[in-house]
Every structure is written in C-alpha cells, then in structure tokens.
Enzyme design. Structure first.
Site, PDB file in Angstrom:
ATOM      1  N   ARG A  69     -33.490  43.519 -22.512  1.00 23.64           N
ATOM      2  CA  ARG A  69     -34.327  42.476 -21.944  1.00 23.64           C
ATOM      3  C   ARG A  69     -34.370  41.282 -22.900  1.00 23.64           C
ATOM      4  NH1 ARG A  69     -38.881  43.759 -22.528  1.00 23.64           N
ATOM      5  NH2 ARG A  69     -38.689  45.891 -23.270  1.00 23.64           N
ATOM      6  N   TYR A 197     -28.381  42.914 -16.904  1.00 23.80           N
ATOM      7  CA  TYR A 197     -28.999  44.039 -17.611  1.00 23.80           C
ATOM      8  C   TYR A 197     -30.248  44.552 -16.866  1.00 23.80           C
ATOM      9  CZ  TYR A 197     -31.916  46.839 -20.513  1.00 23.80           C
ATOM     10  OH  TYR A 197     -32.715  47.859 -20.926  1.00 23.80           O
ATOM     11  N   LYS A 206     -39.658  46.262 -14.097  1.00 24.88           N
ATOM     12  CA  LYS A 206     -40.630  45.562 -14.930  1.00 24.88           C
ATOM     13  C   LYS A 206     -41.174  44.309 -14.233  1.00 24.88           C
ATOM     14  CE  LYS A 206     -40.766  48.339 -18.408  1.00 24.88           C
ATOM     15  NZ  LYS A 206     -39.599  49.060 -18.757  1.00 24.88           N
ATOM     16  N   HIS A 226     -47.615  50.273 -18.278  1.00 24.36           N
ATOM     17  CA  HIS A 226     -46.335  50.751 -18.824  1.00 24.36           C
ATOM     18  C   HIS A 226     -46.549  52.169 -19.359  1.00 24.36           C
ATOM     19  CE1 HIS A 226     -42.786  49.803 -21.809  1.00 24.36           C
ATOM     20  NE2 HIS A 226     -42.365  50.441 -20.746  1.00 24.36           N
ATOM     21  N   SER A 248     -41.466  50.077 -25.417  1.00 27.15           N
ATOM     22  CA  SER A 248     -40.097  50.423 -25.047  1.00 27.15           C
ATOM     23  C   SER A 248     -39.409  51.206 -26.163  1.00 27.15           C
ATOM     24  CB  SER A 248     -39.308  49.153 -24.766  1.00 27.15           C
ATOM     25  OG  SER A 248     -39.955  48.434 -23.741  1.00 27.15           O
ATOM     26  N   CYS A 250     -40.036  54.132 -27.353  1.00 27.26           N
ATOM     27  CA  CYS A 250     -40.925  54.834 -28.275  1.00 27.26           C
ATOM     28  C   CYS A 250     -41.317  56.215 -27.768  1.00 27.26           C
ATOM     29  CB  CYS A 250     -42.160  53.999 -28.568  1.00 27.26           C
ATOM     30  SG  CYS A 250     -41.782  52.551 -29.564  1.00 27.26           S
ATOM     31  N   ASP A 277     -42.151  55.762 -16.961  1.00 29.18           N
ATOM     32  CA  ASP A 277     -42.170  54.364 -17.420  1.00 29.18           C
ATOM     33  C   ASP A 277     -43.336  53.553 -16.853  1.00 29.18           C
ATOM     34  OD1 ASP A 277     -40.720  52.485 -19.112  1.00 29.18           O
ATOM     35  OD2 ASP A 277     -40.221  51.400 -17.277  1.00 29.18           O
ATOM     36  N   ARG A 375     -28.001  53.047 -21.552  1.00 29.80           N
ATOM     37  CA  ARG A 375     -28.954  53.741 -20.679  1.00 29.80           C
ATOM     38  C   ARG A 375     -28.243  54.526 -19.582  1.00 29.80           C
ATOM     39  NH1 ARG A 375     -34.795  52.236 -21.099  1.00 29.80           N
ATOM     40  NH2 ARG A 375     -34.835  51.000 -22.985  1.00 29.80           N
TER      41      ARG A 375
END
Ligand code: GTP
Ligand code: SPV
Ligand code: MN
Length: 591
Positions: A69, A197, A206, A226, A248, A250, A277, A375
């Site tokens: 991002r 992306y 998001k 989130h 993100s 984590c 998420d 990913r």
C-alpha cells in the site's frame, strides 16, 4: 443486467471517461471465472502453477514499485480538511476528481471494463454493504471473486436497496507518478488509479470496509475495525469470541487460525476462525457487541508461513489460491523466505529473474526470492478451522478486544485495561514498528491507534470520541487487553515463542473475562500472576515469563512523552477523557 438506474447511469458516465473497448458484467459463475483465468494466462497476467500439487492455483507478479500500500498516495477527500483530521492525507473533492480524471481519461482504451457487483457481509444481511467495482484488471476481478460475495445475487439485492459504494479502478500505466487512491466518503465513492497491488485495488477491502465503512459506521452507530475475529472453544464446549487489532503484518492472520500447543491441546481447546483482517461490529438488542467479517477470503502475508508457524494456512493455500510476488520453482510450485523446506536450488524470483540461494545484488545484500510483502489470496472455506457461523447474518458476540503491536521492548506480553475508557486510551496510544505491508521505513516505531492509522476515513479525534460513546451504549462491554508477541533479548531474538503458544495468553484473557483469576494492579493496567499463565510443555527458561510481564517504569515515562506529543496534534478535538487517562497514567508511573 440491472434495473437499478443509478447504477447504469454511473457506469455509462465512467465508461465515457475511461473509454474501454467493451464492458463485461461479472456474474459470479464458475464458467466466467475459468474464461477469465484462460485470458489472464494468455495475456501473462497469471502463470499457471502445478495443477497436481496446487490445483486451481496461479502466480501473479506486480510491477516492482507496486508491491505494498502506498499511504502517501492515499487520500481522504472531504469538503472540509478538518473532517479528514491530522493523520490522513487530504485533498478537496473537486481537486481530487480533477487530478484523477486526467489519468482515468481514456485509460481503458484497448481494454475491457469489468463490472463487479459485490457484497461485504452476507448478501441481504442488515449488517452488509454493497459496492460495485469497475476495473480494467482481470487480476482484480479474480481476487475479488475470492475476497467478497460477487455476482447476480448482489445485483438482485441492489434492486431492493438503492445505496452502493461506487468503486472505480484502472491500472492505467501502473506508473507510481500517476497513482492515486482517493476516498470520497461524502459521495460514497472510491477512485483508485495507477496501481495493481491488493490493498490499493481490491476496493472492497481496506478502501470500502475500513475507510468508507468507518465513516458510514460512525453515522449509523457501528464500528468498522482492522481486527481479526476468532472463536475459542473451551474444554467445556462453550465458545467465546474475541476480536484483535494489530497493525499490518503484526500477526492477525496467524492468531486467527492458531493451533493449540501440545500442552493445552490435552485440555480440549479448539479454535474457530471467523476473520483475519476486518471486523464490523454493532451493539445488538442484548446490549453486547456482535461482529461479522465482511470478507470471504484471506489476503495473507506469505513470508514466514509454514507448517510450524501456521499449519492451517498451509492447508488453506493448497488449492484455488492466487499467489502474488513469490518465487516460482522449476516444478511450478512456489516458495518464499520462511516457507516449508529448504530454499530450492534455483527458481524465478518475484521480479521474474533467475534466482539462486545466496545470490547478492549490486550492494552485496541478499536477493530475496519472494518480496517481503508477497501474499496469497485464498477462500476462507479452505481453512480447516473456518467458523460454522461465517454465513450467519448476526455474526458472533465479542467478549474481549485485544490491541497489539510489534515492540521489541516496553510493552509486556499482556496487560488488561482497567475499564472501557482506559481501554480506549490503550488502543489510542498503541505504537508499532513499520513492516513491509506499506511503503516506508522498516522498523521505525509509529503510533498506530487501534491499528487504524492508515484506515480511518475521518478525523481520528472524532474516532476516539466515537469509541468512548460506543462503550457507554453497551450494557455488556467487552474487556480490553493489549498484547505484544515481539519482545526481544539483547541479541534481537524473540523472547516469546508466539504463534500457537499465544493461546496460553488468550486463556488468561478468557479467565479474566469470566472472573476466574485475579491480577496484579500495575501503573499501566492489570498484568497476570506468572502462575496463572499455563506453561505446560513449553520449556521456556526460568525467569523469561517474568521478564515478559515486567513493566519498566523508566521506559514508560519516556513513552508517555511520545503519547503527549501524539495527542497534542489533535488540539482541542481530543476527547478530554483521553487527557484524563494520560494524566492518571503519568501519576501512577511517578508514584
Ligand atoms: P496484514 O495482512 O498485513 O493485516 O497482517 P497480519 O496482521 O494478518 O499479520 P500476519 O499474521 O500475516 O503475520 C505477519 C508476520 O508476522 C508473518 O511473517 C508471521 O510469521 C509473523 N508472526 C505472526 N504471529 C507471530 C508471533 O506470534 N510471533 C512472531 N515472532 N511472529 C509472528
Ligand atoms: C494490510 O496491509 O493491512 C493488509 C494487506 O491486510 S492490504 O490489503 O494490502 O491492505
Ligand atoms: Mn490488514
């Protein structure tokens, strides 16, 4: 296709601007999906993987400068700058539309515009929101088919209800200098251009489910967060659900599907994965907080995923998965740093170049096989621990909210907030080290309130206020906790084994929610008595747990200075309750 006039008019207008060669409606059928896959293989957007070992799986490579991002190119475009707050990039709607129009104009010439009707949340649930994404990328279509409920059923729903989020995306030239991720919450509109992306272009994720949804949710009195959502089935068969917000990369995905460690397995714990998420949460008639995961897929971090760290994900991504920016092995399977097995002797790296282990670049540093933010996109239903309540319109009741981040020092393994207001303070003052999930300086500590810094669609001060208000409305507030799996020793090694072992900490969370154990009252909150964390079978050296639970007042006094600085930017908008909490914490630390 649709009787919704607003929808057809909008599509016509966008097509006039982007000038695609043709327009194709995505109906959600397998037949159409397979056709798109064939086209994507022919155009090189996808590479087919070994269909015996990885049935239905594909590989995609993004442009080299389009791998995460781009927060500096992401804007909240409200009429008033103040409404976007000090933590968002802001542009006036007029300036933003104009700037983007210049890039969108004719951008789809020679391409097809796909119309993707999608529902975030079960179609028809009062919890759900509909979006329609227009895109010139087959990769986006194929990912959206995994991540959201897409197709005919959504169009039928859109004839019953009027509102939908207008999402426009074009790859355009994939030029970072002509890349913009624009949100117009007042128009329920998202425009994204110049990127391919995930987080920039899968607009249901998001952009809609956090930035736009947080804006809508504040008005409609529900929360878009989130957060992962997981069920923990206790040995007596009762399932408690928790939601956890970590920034993100984590550990949300990993926690959401953890496998109980040997020592606890014999007790009879079992995990149910609801989401990894995003959580949408509202107060139900029983006065508790209920949550759904609006998504239907995982867009998860590849590096570090293996049979030891996350066996459920290894199982999940064996079929019908789209891999992005990982290494291609000679047998047409994939690999990444921290995958199962040794590094292959050769392969094609994420940039499409021949690769060998140990290869160095010009500066003498190791060339990565996979990008650090590579990913996979996989359906939740593939996951062995997928919750049986995924399709339930009501969602699941939340007993605890857990905040967490990546801190090498300072934050203990776990602590509990004294009450809801203090919990909001704990969330608001969270900080974490930057990861590869966003373009920026790796490792730098930044404040990331509720893990929403890059995702809150309005002024963060109002967001804190909203959290305080929501707490007051609940008859049964979830307890709030803070965790840190990432404490390290002097040599940089993680002190806590993490992953499945994290259940030992969650067990304490549930014990606290059910008033089964006491706790130590410290300056920052309640911490566990070391005896109350079940360490059976872990074999951690003596003293480590105590070290992990320790609170270093000197370091915390330093931290408090950072909190003050962070709060000051909100000026008079910061809720006074948070200043009160700040003062109270300072006092406790000094006494
Ligand atoms: P986003 O998808 O970006 O929102 O990330 P996420 O929060 O879902 O993070 P994820 O679970 O994918 O984990 C990111 C990285 O952290 C991976 O490389 C994991 O292997 C690593 N990780 C996850 N949990 C733990 C843990 O308990 N301990 C340690 N040391 N590492 C972890
Ligand atoms: C994150 O960065 O928090 C993600 C991946 O979950 S993205 O969809 O790119 O935002
Ligand atoms: Mn995320």
């Amino acid at each position: 296709m649709t009787k919704n006039k607003k929808l057809t008019e909008w599509i016509t207008k966008m097509a006039r601007m982007c000038q695609p060669d043709d327009i194709v409606w995505i109906d959600g059928s397998n037949k159409q999906k397979e056709e798109l896959e064939r086209e994507a293989l022919a155009s090189g957007e996808l590479i087919q993987l070994n269909q015996e070992k990885l049935p239905g799986c594909f590989l995609h490579r993004t442009a080299i400068d389009d791998v995460a991002r781009t927060e500096h190119l992401t804007f909240i475009c409200t009429k008033k700058k103040h409404d976007a707050g000090p933590n968002n990039n802001w542009m006036s709607p007029r300036a933003a539309y104009n700037k983007a129009k210049a890039i969108f104009k004719g951008a789809m010439r020679g391409r097809t515009m796909y119309v993707i009707p999608f529902s975030m949340g079960p179609v028809g649930s009062s919890f759900s929101k509909i979006g329609v994404e227009l895109t010139d990328s087959r990769y986006v279509v194929l990912n959206m088919l995994v991540m959201a409920r897409v197709g005919e059923a959504v169009l039928r729903q859109l004839e019953k209800e009027d509102g939908f989020t207008k999402c426009l995306h074009s790859k355009a030239e994939l030029d970072i200098n002509k890349r913009l991720i624009l949100h117009f919450p007042e128009d329920n509109t998202i425009w994204s251009v110049g990127s391919g992306y995930g987080g920039n272009v899968l607009l249901g994720k998001k952009c809609l489910s956090l930035r736009i949804a947080s804006f809508i949710g504040r008005k409609e009195h529900w929360m878009a967060e989130h957060m992962l959502i997981m069920g923990i089935e206790e040995p007596n068969g009762h399932i408690e659900y928790i939601a956890a917000a970590f920034p993100s990369a984590c550990g949300k995905t990993n926690l959401a599907m953890l496998i109980p460690p040997e020592g606890l397995k014999t007790k009879g714990y079992r995990i149910w994965t609801v989401g990894d998420d995003i959580a949408w949460m509202r107060i139900d008639t029983d006065g508790s907080l209920w949550a759904i995961n609006p998504e239907t897929g995982f867009f998860g971090v590849a590096p570090g995923t293996n049979s030891n760290t996350n066996p459920n994900m290894v199982e999940t991504i064996r079929k019908n998965t789209i891999y992005t920016n990982v290494l291609l092995k000679p047998d047409k399977t994939v690999w990444w740093e921290g995958a199962d097995g040794e590094a292959p002797e050769s392969g094609i790296d994420w940039q499409g170049r021949p690769w060998k282990p140990g290869a160095l670049d010009k500066d003498g540093s190791l060339i990565k096989a996979a990008h650090a933010n590579s990913r996979f996109t996989a359906p939740i239903v593939n996951c062995p621990t997928a919750s049986f309540r995924l399709e339930q319109h009501h969602g699941v009741p939340i007993s605890a909210i857990i905040f967490g981040g990546r801190r090498t020092h300072l934050t203990p393994l776990i602590y509990e907030a004294f009450n809801w207001q203090h919990g909001v303070f704990v969330g608001a003052t969270m900080a974490s080290e930057l990861t590869a999930a966003q373009v920026g300086k790796l490792g730098q500590v930044r404040r990331d309130p509720m893990a929403m810094l890059p995702f809150c669609g309005y002024n963060m001060a109002s967001y804190f206020q909203f959290w305080l208000e929501m707490g007051k409305k609940m008859a049964k507030q979830p307890k709030i906790f803070c965790v840190n799996w990432f404490n390290t020793d002097e040599s940089g090694k993680f002190l806590w084994p993490g992953f499945g072992e994290n259940l030992r900490v969650l067990e304490w969370v549930l014990d606290r929610c059910n008033n089964r154990v006491g706790a130590v009252k410290t300056a920052i909150g309640y911490t566990p008595y070391a005896n109350d964390i079940d360490m059976t079978g872990l074999g951690l050296p003596a003293g480590i747990l105590e070290k992990l639970l320790n609170i270093d007042k000197t370091k915390w006094l330093e931290e408090v200075k950072g909190i003050k600085k962070f709060f000051e930017q909100f000026k008079k908008d910061l809720p006074k309750e948070l200043w009160q909490e700040y003062e109270a914490l300072s006092m406790r630390l000094k006494s």
